[in-house]
Design an enzyme around this catalytic site. Structure first.
Site, PDB file in Angstrom:
ATOM      1  N   ALA A  64      44.026  39.656  36.760  1.00 52.92           N
ATOM      2  CA  ALA A  64      43.156  40.210  37.808  1.00 52.92           C
ATOM      3  C   ALA A  64      43.491  41.656  38.159  1.00 52.92           C
ATOM      4  CB  ALA A  64      43.239  39.343  39.058  1.00 52.92           C
ATOM      5  N   LEU A  68      46.658  43.899  44.537  1.00 54.93           N
ATOM      6  CA  LEU A  68      46.118  44.734  45.620  1.00 54.93           C
ATOM      7  C   LEU A  68      46.934  44.618  46.903  1.00 54.93           C
ATOM      8  CD1 LEU A  68      42.330  44.120  44.903  1.00 54.93           C
ATOM      9  CD2 LEU A  68      43.569  46.271  44.573  1.00 54.93           C
ATOM     10  N   GLU A 114      43.433  47.373  31.444  1.00 54.31           N
ATOM     11  CA  GLU A 114      44.329  48.453  30.994  1.00 54.31           C
ATOM     12  C   GLU A 114      45.467  47.879  30.147  1.00 54.31           C
ATOM     13  OE1 GLU A 114      44.772  50.263  35.094  1.00 54.31           O
ATOM     14  OE2 GLU A 114      44.278  52.049  33.950  1.00 54.31           O
ATOM     15  N   GLU A 134      37.863  48.985  40.210  1.00 55.60           N
ATOM     16  CA  GLU A 134      38.444  50.147  40.898  1.00 55.60           C
ATOM     17  C   GLU A 134      37.360  50.996  41.536  1.00 55.60           C
ATOM     18  OE1 GLU A 134      39.286  49.083  37.923  1.00 55.60           O
ATOM     19  OE2 GLU A 134      41.382  49.450  37.455  1.00 55.60           O
TER      20      GLU A 134
HETATM   21  C1  1HE Z   1      44.935  38.765  43.974  1.00 56.57           C
HETATM   22  C2  1HE Z   1      44.272  39.581  43.030  1.00 56.57           C
HETATM   23  C3  1HE Z   1      44.673  40.938  42.953  1.00 56.57           C
HETATM   24  C4  1HE Z   1      43.425  37.596  42.917  1.00 56.57           C
HETATM   25  N1  1HE Z   1      45.664  41.361  43.773  1.00 56.57           N
HETATM   26  N2  1HE Z   1      45.899  39.237  44.773  1.00 56.57           N
HETATM   27  N3  1HE Z   1      41.537  43.750  40.836  1.00 56.57           N
HETATM   28  C5  1HE Z   1      40.443  43.263  41.436  1.00 56.57           C
HETATM   29  O1  1HE Z   1      39.795  43.891  42.220  1.00 56.57           O
HETATM   30  C6  1HE Z   1      40.098  41.836  41.096  1.00 56.57           C
HETATM   31  C7  1HE Z   1      40.371  40.963  42.289  1.00 56.57           C
HETATM   32  N4  1HE Z   1      40.296  39.539  41.964  1.00 56.57           N
HETATM   33  C8  1HE Z   1      39.129  38.883  41.786  1.00 56.57           C
HETATM   34  O2  1HE Z   1      38.050  39.440  41.745  1.00 56.57           O
HETATM   35  C9  1HE Z   1      39.225  37.383  41.641  1.00 56.57           C
HETATM   36  O3  1HE Z   1      40.465  36.962  42.179  1.00 56.57           O
HETATM   37  C10 1HE Z   1      39.130  36.869  40.173  1.00 56.57           C
HETATM   38  C11 1HE Z   1      37.697  37.064  39.646  1.00 56.57           C
HETATM   39  C12 1HE Z   1      40.119  37.568  39.243  1.00 56.57           C
HETATM   40  C13 1HE Z   1      39.487  35.358  40.134  1.00 56.57           C
HETATM   41  O4  1HE Z   1      38.691  34.652  41.089  1.00 56.57           O
HETATM   42  P1  1HE Z   1      39.137  33.197  41.599  1.00 56.57           P
HETATM   43  O5  1HE Z   1      38.050  32.669  42.459  1.00 56.57           O
HETATM   44  O6  1HE Z   1      39.575  32.374  40.434  1.00 56.57           O
HETATM   45  O7  1HE Z   1      40.499  33.432  42.460  1.00 56.57           O
HETATM   46  P2  1HE Z   1      40.662  33.968  43.959  1.00 56.57           P
HETATM   47  O8  1HE Z   1      40.442  32.825  44.912  1.00 56.57           O
HETATM   48  O9  1HE Z   1      39.885  35.206  44.193  1.00 56.57           O
HETATM   49  O10 1HE Z   1      42.201  34.399  43.971  1.00 56.57           O
HETATM   50  C14 1HE Z   1      43.259  33.452  43.971  1.00 56.57           C
HETATM   51  C15 1HE Z   1      44.444  34.091  44.641  1.00 56.57           C
HETATM   52  O11 1HE Z   1      44.848  35.231  43.886  1.00 56.57           O
HETATM   53  C16 1HE Z   1      44.094  34.632  46.034  1.00 56.57           C
HETATM   54  O12 1HE Z   1      45.278  34.574  46.807  1.00 56.57           O
HETATM   55  P3  1HE Z   1      45.523  33.354  47.854  1.00 56.57           P
HETATM   56  O13 1HE Z   1      46.863  33.666  48.458  1.00 56.57           O
HETATM   57  O14 1HE Z   1      44.366  33.412  48.810  1.00 56.57           O
HETATM   58  O15 1HE Z   1      45.534  32.084  47.028  1.00 56.57           O
HETATM   59  C17 1HE Z   1      43.766  36.093  45.770  1.00 56.57           C
HETATM   60  O16 1HE Z   1      43.970  36.919  46.909  1.00 56.57           O
HETATM   61  C18 1HE Z   1      44.798  36.403  44.688  1.00 56.57           C
HETATM   62  N5  1HE Z   1      44.382  37.540  43.877  1.00 56.57           N
HETATM   63  N6  1HE Z   1      43.343  38.834  42.391  1.00 56.57           N
HETATM   64  C19 1HE Z   1      46.239  40.523  44.648  1.00 56.57           C
HETATM   65  N7  1HE Z   1      44.141  41.789  42.062  1.00 56.57           N
HETATM   66  C20 1HE Z   1      47.185  50.753  37.704  1.00 56.57           C
HETATM   67  S1  1HE Z   1      45.792  50.874  38.633  1.00 56.57           S
HETATM   68  C21 1HE Z   1      44.888  49.413  38.379  1.00 56.57           C
HETATM   69  C22 1HE Z   1      43.907  49.254  39.480  1.00 56.57           C
HETATM   70  C23 1HE Z   1      43.320  47.897  39.554  1.00 56.57           C
HETATM   71  O17 1HE Z   1      43.639  47.014  38.778  1.00 56.57           O
HETATM   72  S2  1HE Z   1      42.168  47.659  40.769  1.00 56.57           S
HETATM   73  C24 1HE Z   1      41.457  46.113  40.393  1.00 56.57           C
HETATM   74  C25 1HE Z   1      42.135  45.009  41.129  1.00 56.57           C
END
Ligand code: 1HE
Length: 260
Positions: A64, A68, A114, A134
């Protein structure tokens, strides 16, 4: 061997394939600093027996992206250092000791894309989807994506993904060059392991030429690229192993190229 948030094991008759699994499935394998540094350390200290590696993700998603929850208020210089830390780690993947195959499924987004783009081969299953959120989160790529992703899919497609939040599915992803292989759901790891095992049997100098020299030639002006190619060709063909392999073919002991 387990480092922070990754599991590593050796496979193959001679421990020639290294299998790396991201183990933050509960957080969709979001990449925190600990995980990125574990990847760097692993590639820097890869066991000598390993000739090819597979990277896989636990659970329903490959990765993911950036964790964040760690995205604190950083000033500009801290932001630069953080991005450079990712660059150093993913440089260890791309220009490390062995070819790396990413086994993709589910989300391959942001920093996850990436990471995948730092690998040499990407195998995606039918559940895979690609995005660069992003753009919509008000940030920018920082893990080498601005350099590597346009080389896979072109600058225009990356611009569109970041400006509009466009998500590519597995089929369209393969069509535009995100992945070189598309396999049925649940089969990406198996295919990646099969490829890694085959690659591990290549002459190490050829694998080195393909992972370290070819991408540099591709970035050189043609005139310099031709010269680098000639140097690399001469080095590769002078290795005793290359001579043995060519002789094996000429003597009918090596496999012919088969129509697929
Ligand atoms: C996270 C993250 C994360 C999930 N950082 N905690 N990336 C994003 O913007 C993508 C963000 N994630 C999503 O859109 C979705 O989580 C998914 C499509 C990947 C998966 O969805 P799903 O329904 O299977 O899972 P969920 O319920 O959204 O997430 C499960 C848990 O993982 C939940 O935490 P919980 O404590 O509530 O169980 C989420 O908060 C956590 N989680 N993704 C932190 N990314 C070097 S620069 C690079 C810049 C970037 O990569 S920006 C893009 C970031």
């Amino acid at each position: 061997m387990s480092k922070k948030h990754i599991h590593f094991e050796l496979q193959g008759e001679q421990n020639e394939v290294g299998v790396i699994r991201l183990t933050r499935g509960a957080k969709r394998n979001a990449l925190n600093d600990g995980l990125i540094l574990s990847l760097r350390d692993l590639f820097e200290k890869m066991p000598k027996s390993v000739r090819a590696a597979v990277i896989d993700g636990e659970g329903d998603h490959f990765c993911a992206g950036l964790d964040l929850s760690e995205l604190q208020e950083r000033d500009a210089s801290q932001g630069v250092f953080h991005s450079r830390m990712w660059h150093a780690a993913l440089e260890c993947v791309q220009y490390g000791p062995v070819p790396v195959i990413a086994a993709l499924h589910g989300a391959v987004v942001g920093g996850g894309l990436e990471l995948a783009s730092a690998c040499h081969i990407r195998v995606a299953d039918d559940t895979t989807f690609y995005a660069l959120p992003e753009g919509t989160r008000g940030i920018f790529v920082g893990g080498g994506g601005a350099v590597r992703i346009p080389r896979l899919i072109g600058t225009a497609r990356m611009t569109d993904m970041m400006l509009t939040g466009r998500v590519y599915n597995a089929q369209d992803g393969e069509r535009i060059g995100m992945a070189q292989y598309l396999v049925p759901e649940g089969k990406a790891f198996e295919k990646a392991l099969e490829l890694a095992t085959r690659i591990a049997g290549n002459a190490p100098m050829t694998n080195y030429a393909l992972t370290h020299v070819l991408p540099r030639i591709a970035d050189q002006p043609a005139d310099q690229g031709f010269m680098t190619e000639a140097m690399m060709a001469a080095i590769a063909q002078s290795a005793p192993e290359a001579k043995d392999r060519v002789r094996a073919f000429l003597e009918g002991r090596a496999a012919k190229v088969q129509k697929s």
